[in-house]
Design an enzyme around this catalytic site. Sequence first.
Site, PDB file in Angstrom:
ATOM      1  N   ARG A 184      38.968   5.267  52.188  1.00  0.00           N
ATOM      2  CA  ARG A 184      38.695   6.580  51.602  1.00  0.00           C
ATOM      3  C   ARG A 184      37.311   6.534  50.978  1.00  0.00           C
ATOM      4  O   ARG A 184      37.057   5.747  50.059  1.00  0.00           O
ATOM      5  CB  ARG A 184      39.771   6.914  50.570  1.00  0.00           C
ATOM      6  CG  ARG A 184      41.173   6.784  51.133  1.00  0.00           C
ATOM      7  CD  ARG A 184      42.234   6.873  50.064  1.00  0.00           C
ATOM      8  NE  ARG A 184      42.398   8.243  49.582  1.00  0.00           N
ATOM      9  CZ  ARG A 184      43.258   8.589  48.634  1.00  0.00           C
ATOM     10  NH1 ARG A 184      44.014   7.680  48.045  1.00  0.00           N
ATOM     11  NH2 ARG A 184      43.370   9.842  48.261  1.00  0.00           N
ATOM     12  N   CYS A 249      27.124   6.013  45.632  1.00  0.00           N
ATOM     13  CA  CYS A 249      26.278   6.923  44.850  1.00  0.00           C
ATOM     14  C   CYS A 249      24.896   6.883  45.467  1.00  0.00           C
ATOM     15  O   CYS A 249      24.760   7.065  46.670  1.00  0.00           O
ATOM     16  CB  CYS A 249      26.284   6.522  43.377  1.00  0.00           C
ATOM     17  SG  CYS A 249      25.902   4.768  43.094  1.00  0.00           S
TER      18      CYS A 249
END
Length: 302
Positions: A184, A249
């Site tokens: 995920r 990120c």
Amino acid sequence: MSDPAFREGRHERQDLVSTQWLAERLGRPDIALVDASVVKNLGNDSWLADRAAFEAGRIPGARFADLVSNFSDPEERFAFARPRAARFASAAGAIGLTNRRHIVVYDNSTGIWAARLWSLFKAFGHDSISVLDGGLTAWRAEGGPVERGPSAFEPTDFAANQRPGFFVDKDEVLAIVEGRARGRLVCVLRPQVFAGTEQRYSRPGHIPSSVNLPYIELLGPDNRLLRESALRNALAPLLVGDDRIILYCGGGVTAAGTALVLTLLGARNVLIYDGSLSEWSADPSLPMAVGSDRKIEASTSP
């Protein structure tokens, strides 16, 4: 309001501690305090280890960890690339850290720099490490003492042994995108960056099949994490199932903040894509997606 019980040991290894916990143990020889603060260099949009702020006011007894250079590999193409074991051990030993001490790390902003260093110590085999909830912001707000000036510690020997289960590379992420592997993908950047309306990297948008859960939404106004119940609500979709959770990120730093929170909540198989969008978006052969329709849904349970 803080949740002291959550921060003081209702999890396996005490990965997060409160300012009260630290104040009661300040100066103990078995605890080593580390400041990992980093600041933006507005002149050229790069990052600088914030040693100046450290010397202007730090928690007494703290030492400074240069996360930009010493605890990363500056020879890699992208900032904050994790170092090899030998470099990490040398950096830890240079500031007087040993494997026998419990390390408490903090920063002077949102906790992501402290969490990044926490993730590296974990990956190199040192589990006795905690992040100070709220960091220097919370410490100062509660009237905690500070000291100023340079800080020096006798060099020591620190043993670092890299172990799997903490980071993945772009090939592993691509396998998930293409459906060849399970996992995920979660982007922890702000919604504007995820959607592509604000471009901060080589190409706008996010890795296809990702969902968006901004790390900043897990913080209260004092840089402390939200109460445990609120964190569980926000992260509920990631706390079910046994698929790997791959966080990314811009450069593997903010993702470490969310990795810390998931660890506190008991999640397993949480990994950080170290190159993140800095690496992914710079490779034109890799796909990018734009749009904001994949925000993770919070739980509706009380």
